[in-house]
Write an enzyme that holds these catalytic residues in place. Structure first.
Site, PDB file in Angstrom:
ATOM      1  N   ILE A 390      -5.862  -3.127   3.159  1.00 40.35           N
ATOM      2  CA  ILE A 390      -5.065  -3.140   4.377  1.00 40.35           C
ATOM      3  C   ILE A 390      -4.381  -4.467   4.649  1.00 40.35           C
ATOM      4  O   ILE A 390      -3.451  -4.536   5.416  1.00 40.35           O
ATOM      5  CB  ILE A 390      -5.929  -2.748   5.597  1.00 40.35           C
ATOM      6  CG1 ILE A 390      -7.177  -3.595   5.651  1.00 40.35           C
ATOM      7  CG2 ILE A 390      -6.276  -1.284   5.551  1.00 40.35           C
ATOM      8  CD1 ILE A 390      -8.018  -3.364   6.883  1.00 40.35           C
ATOM      9  N   TYR A 391      -4.863  -5.536   4.009  1.00 41.81           N
ATOM     10  CA  TYR A 391      -4.224  -6.819   4.275  1.00 41.81           C
ATOM     11  C   TYR A 391      -3.023  -7.047   3.370  1.00 41.81           C
ATOM     12  O   TYR A 391      -2.350  -8.051   3.485  1.00 41.81           O
ATOM     13  CB  TYR A 391      -5.220  -7.965   4.139  1.00 41.81           C
ATOM     14  CG  TYR A 391      -6.248  -7.898   5.218  1.00 41.81           C
ATOM     15  CD1 TYR A 391      -5.959  -8.375   6.477  1.00 41.81           C
ATOM     16  CD2 TYR A 391      -7.477  -7.310   4.997  1.00 41.81           C
ATOM     17  CE1 TYR A 391      -6.889  -8.272   7.501  1.00 41.81           C
ATOM     18  CE2 TYR A 391      -8.404  -7.201   6.004  1.00 41.81           C
ATOM     19  CZ  TYR A 391      -8.103  -7.686   7.250  1.00 41.81           C
ATOM     20  OH  TYR A 391      -9.013  -7.582   8.259  1.00 41.81           O
ATOM     21  N   GLY A 392      -2.779  -6.123   2.445  1.00 39.90           N
ATOM     22  CA  GLY A 392      -1.598  -6.229   1.606  1.00 39.90           C
ATOM     23  C   GLY A 392      -1.611  -7.484   0.780  1.00 39.90           C
ATOM     24  O   GLY A 392      -2.414  -7.626  -0.116  1.00 39.90           O
TER      25      GLY A 392
END
Lengths: 467, 282
Positions: A390-392
Site C-alpha cells: 500500500i505504500y507504493g
C-alpha cells in the site's frame, strides 16, 4: 592515531586473488588512492545533454514540462495546446532553432576556454554521441576552491548558458536568456533541485540530502548498475565504496566504529578473503537458508564465533570472539544470500525480503545479533513496505542510501540492493535501462568506476607498506 | 572441524519442535492430498487450465545475459529461464491451532524454495515468484501437512477477520466466503480474488481438533501441554517455554547493547548474565 594493521587478501569477482597481505588501513577511504579518485570523479563528472537543450529550445518543452496554465475562466478560449479530455492543459512558450549539436566542436572548445583556470589544469571536455553529449570534468583547482561539491555543476551550467547566448546572439535576444538558463539548469531556481536540467551531475543538489554526509549516498541504485554494466560484484563494490566514503563524512567511522565500518566495506564490498564469492559458489543452487548455514560455518572455521552453551533441549548459543568481524561476515553473507535468491529468480524485487529473513534466521540460529546489530532486520522490513504494497514507492532500482528506510543501515543495505538489481533480467518497470541509460553510456566508459575492485586493490597494494 | 549443522529453532517445548520440523528442509513434509491441476489453477486465479504462462521478458537464452561470474554460479529457476511474469500468492492462517503461522511461512519458504520474494503483513503471508515456480511452491503450501483445510486458506485479498473467530465446524472466518463446508469436506467456491469459480474445488477433510492441537505451531495459553492436560491456568507460562523466551530475550539484549558498543555482545562483558549486569569499564 592507530593504524588498522590486520591483514586481508583482496579477490576479484572470479575468485582469483588480486593482492594479498593488505593491511585493513589501506582500503579505508582516507588512505586508499583509488577510493579518493572515485570520490573525486563523482564530484567532478558532469554530462551536458546538448541535444536535449536544443530540443527544449526548439519545442518549448523545457525541463520535462510544458508551462502549466492556472485554472482560469476563459482557459478554453485561449489558442493553446489541448490536454487530455479536450481541456487545455499547457502552453508552449517561445521557440528558437539553435544549432547546438551541429556546432558541438566549437562549443566544446569555447566551453573548455571558459572553464579552464590555468592552461593545462586538467579540464576535460569529451564530445560523445556525435555531438549530442559532452562529458565535462572541470579542473580540481576550480572544484576544490570552495568547500562544497556543487561548483562542477553550477559552473558548467552557467558557462553553457553564457556561451549559447554569446555564440548565437543573432538568433537569441535579451528575452531568451531565462529560457536558455532553463534549458541547461532545469527548473532551478523555481525548484531547489535542478529538475529536468540538461546539465547532469551524478550527485543531487546538496539541499536534497537527508542530512550531513549524504552526498554520495544520494545516488540511485540503477545508476550504479548502469555504470558497472550489470556486473554484480563490481556494482556491489562501487556501491559499497560510495557508502564507505559517505559514512566517513557522516562521522560513523570514528573510534571503536572505525574498524567495524572498514571490515564491512572490505568483506562485503571488496570480497576480502573471497568470502562472498565462496558463499555464492557453495550455495549457488541452494536457498537463502543454505547461505545462513554456510556463513555461520565459515565464521566458526575462521574462529570469529564459538559455541557458548547448550540448552537442555540441545540448542546451542554462540558467542562472538570478534564482534566487529562477525558483523562483517553477516553483511557479506547477506549479500551472498541476495545474490543466491534474487539471482535464482533473476528478479530484484525480493531483495528486502532476503535481507530481512537472512538476518533474522542468522540471529535465531546462533543467538548472536545480525548485520548492523538488528539493522538488517529493521531495514529489510521497512524496505519491504516501501517497495511493495500500500505504500507504493518504487522498484528496488530507484532506491538510494538517502532514503528514509535505507539511511539507517551502516553501509550494508544498498550494496545488496545493487546486487539484486544487477541480476534482474528485466522484470522491473523502472529498471536501469529506463532511468539510467544516459548515465551508463557516459560514466560506464570510465574504467575506474566500471571495475572498482581491481582499481582499489591496486591502490591498496601501492600504499600497503606504509602501515 | 565438523561442518556446522543448522538448528533452525530451539526444541524446548512441543510448539518449538513443531516449528523446527517445518523449517528444516531435510524434513519431508507429509503429503495429505492431491488437488487436480484444473482445480488448483482455478483457486489460484492467475491463469486458466491449459493457458500458456504470461511473460515479462523474452526467455534468458534469447535475451542474452551480460558477462558476470555471479550469473554463472547461480542458475536461474525454470520460471526465470522462460521469462515468466512475477505472480502473487497470499496465504492466511487462523490463530486457532493452525499447523503453521504467518511469520513461520516466510522462514520455511526461505529454507525450502529458491528465487522468492515474501513478506508478512497483517495476518497474511504474500509470496511473489515467477509464475511456474509459484505454482510449485503453492502446491507445497496447499497439499502438505502445513495446510489444514479449515485453518489455512489461500486468499489473494481480503484476509481481514481471519483470526478473530471460527465459522461453523471450525472453518476460519472469511468475509468473502470463498470456502464452505460440504459435510466434513472443505470446498472452495470462489478463487483467491473472491470471484466465483465454475467448478467448486473440494480439497478434502481437515484433521480432528485433537490432532490440530498436537500439530499446532502457535503459542497459546490453552495449548501448552500441561495446561491442556491439567485444565488449570498456569501461573508461570514462561516456565513452559523457557528456552524460547530466553533465546529471544538474549537476541533483543544483544541488539540493544551491540549498537551502543560492539564489544558488548561478548559474554565476558557481563558480571551477571541473567541480570544483565555489565562489568565495570564497559
Amino acid at each position: 592515531m592507530a593504524y588498522l594493521t590486520e591483514k586481508i587478501d583482496l579477490y576479484n569477482d572470479r575468485g582469483q586473488v588480486l593482492e594479498s597481505g593488505i593491511p585493513l588501513e589501506a582500503i579505508t577511504p582516507v588512505q586508499n588512492p583509488a577510493v579518493k579518485e572515485i570520490a573525486d570523479t563523482f564530484k567532478r563528472s558532469i554530462a551536458v545533454n546538448l541535444a536535449g537543450a536544443q530540443k527544449a529550445l526548439s519545442t518549448g518543452h523545457y525541463a520535462n514540462e510544458y508551462i502549466h496554465l492556472p485554472d482560469i475562466p476563459n482557459k478554453a478560449d485561449l489558442p493553446i495546446k489541448s490536454g487530455p479530455y479536450g481541456k487545455p492543459k499547457a502552453v508552449r512558450t517561445r521557440t528558437w532553432d539553435v544549432p547546438l549539436v551541429e556546432n558541438a566542436d566549437t562549443l566544446a572548445a569555447k566551453l573548455k576556454e571558459k572553464l579552464q583556470v590555468d592552461a593545462d589544469d586538467g579540464t576535460e571536455i569529451n564530445i560523445m554521441k556525435k555531438g549530442a553529449m559532452f562529458y565535462v570534468k572541470p579542473s580540481q583547482k576550480l572544484c576544490n576552491a570552495g568547500i562544497e561539491y556543487t561548483a562542477a555543476l553550477t559552473t558548467t551550467a552557467q558557462a553553457m548558458t553564457d556561451l549559447v547566448m554569446e555564440e548565437f546572439s543573432d538568433i537569441l535576444d535579451f528575452h531568451a536568456a531565462p529560457l536558455v538558463h532553463t534549458a541547461f539548469y532545469g527548473r532551478y531556481p523555481s525548484t531547489y533541485e535542478f529538475m529536468g536540467g540538461n546539465v547532469i551531475s551524478l550527485l543531487a543538489a546538496s539541499c536534497a540530502n537527508e542530512g550531513p554526509g549524504f552526498a554520495l549516498r544520494n545516488l540511485m541504485v540503477n545508476h550504479i548498475v548502469a555504470i558497472t554494466h550489470s556486473r554484480t560484484m563490481q556494482a556491489m563494490a562501487l556501491s559499497s565504496t560510495l557508502e564507505a566514503i559517505a559514512h566517513l563524512e557522516m562521522g560513523d567511522t570514528i573510534g571503536r566504529w572505525r574498524r567495524w565500518q572498514s571490515l564491512v566495506y572490505a568483506y562485503q564490498g571488496l570480497n576480502a578473503n573471497n568470502l562472498v564469492y565462496d558463499l555464492v559458489k557453495e550455495c549457488g543452487s541452494g536457498t537463502t537458508g543454505d547461505v545462513v548455514g554456510a556463513t555461520i560455518n565459515r565464521a566458526l572455521e575462521d574462529k570469529v564465533i564459538k559455541e557458548l552453551k547448550t540448552l537442555p533441549s540441545g540448542f546451542k548459543f554462540y558467542t562472538a570472539l570478534d564482534p566487529s568481524l562477525w558483523n562483517a561476515y553477516v553483511c557479506a553473507g547477506t549479500s551472498a544470500a541476495v545474490i543466491v535468491n534474487q539471482g535464482a529468480a533473476r528478479a530484484a524485487q525480493g531483495v528486502a525480503s532476503t535481507v530481512l529473513y537472512f538476518n533474522d534466521m542468522v540471529e535465531h540460529e546462533t543467538g548472536l545479533p545480525s548485520a548492523g546489530y538488528g539493522d538488517g532486520v529493521a531495514n529489510g522490513i521497512s524496505m519491504s513496505f516501501f517497495s511493495h504494497s500500500i505504500y507504493g514507492g518504487g522498484s528496488p532500482g530507484v532506491f538510494h542510501g538517502n532514503h528514509i528506510v535505507t539511511r539507517h543501515s551502516k553501509g550494508f543495505l544498498i550494496p545488496c540492493v545493487t546486487a539484486a538489481v544487477a541480476l534482474d533480467a528485466g522484470t522491473a518497470v523502472y529498471g536501469p535501462e529506463a532511468t539510467s541509460g544516459l548515465v551508463g553510456d557516459i560514466f560506464g566508459e570510465i574504467k575506474l568506476l566500471r571495475e572498482p575492485i581491481e582499481s582499489i586493490a591496486k591502490g591498496a597494494a601501492e600504499i600497503k607498506n606504509k602501515f | 572441524m565438523a561442518k556446522f549443522e543448522r538448528q533452525y529453532y530451539n526444541k524446548g517445548d512441543p510448539i518449538a519442535r513443531n516449528r523446527q520440523r517445518i523449517l528444516d528442509p531435510n524434513t519431508k513434509l507429509e503429503k495429505l492430498r492431491t488437488i487436480p491441476d484444473e482445480g488448483f489453477l482455478s483457486i489460484l486465479g492467475h491463469r486458466n487450465f491449459g493457458e500458456a504462462y504470461k511473460s515479462v521478458h523474452p526467455p534468458l537464452s534469447e535475451l542474452g545475459e551480460p558477462e558476470d561470474p555471479m550469473r554463472d554460479l547461480v542458475p536461474p529457476t525454470e520460471g526465470a529461464k522462460a521469462g515468466d511474469t512475477v505472480d502473487t500468492l497470499v496465504m492466511t492462517d487462523s490463530v486457532y491451532d493452525s499447523p503453521i503461522a504467518v511469520y513461520l511461512r516466510a522462514w520455511m519458504l526461505h529454507n525450502r524454495v529458491r528465487g522468492l520474494d515474501t513478506g508478512c503483513y497483517s495476518g497474511r503471508n504474500t509470496i511473489e515468484m515467477r509464475a511456474r515456480d509459484l505454482e510449485d511452491a503453492g502446491r507445497m503450501l496447499l497439499e502438505t501437512e502445513v495446510c489444514d483445510v479449515r485453518r489455512n486458506h489461500l486468499r489473494q485479498m481480503t484476509c481481514t477477520g481471519h483470526s478473530c473467530r471460527l465459522d461453523q465446524n471450525g472453518l476460519m472466518f472469511d468475509a468473502v466466503q470463498r470456502t464452505k463446508m460440504d459435510g466434513t469436506d472443505v470446498v472452495y467456491v470462489k478463487n483467491g480474488f473472491g470471484n466465483p469459480i465454475d467448478k467448486p474445488v473440494n480439497i478434502g477433510k481437515g484433521v480432528s481438533d485433537e490432532e490440530l492441537k498436537k500439530r499446532s505451531s502457535i503459542y497459546r495459553y490453552d495449548n501448552i501441554p500441561n495446561l491442556v492436560l491439567e485444565d488449570v491456568v498456569n501461573p508461570k507460562p514462561d516456565e513452559e517455554v523457557k528456552e524460547t523466551t530466553q533465546w529471544i530475550r538474549r537476541i533483543m539484549r544483544q541488539r540493544l547493547y551491540g549498537n551502543l558498543n560492539p564489544e558488548l555482545i561478548k559474554e565476558d562483558a557481563y558480571e551477571n548474565l541473567e541480570q544483565l549486569e555489565l562489568k565495570k569499564g564497559y
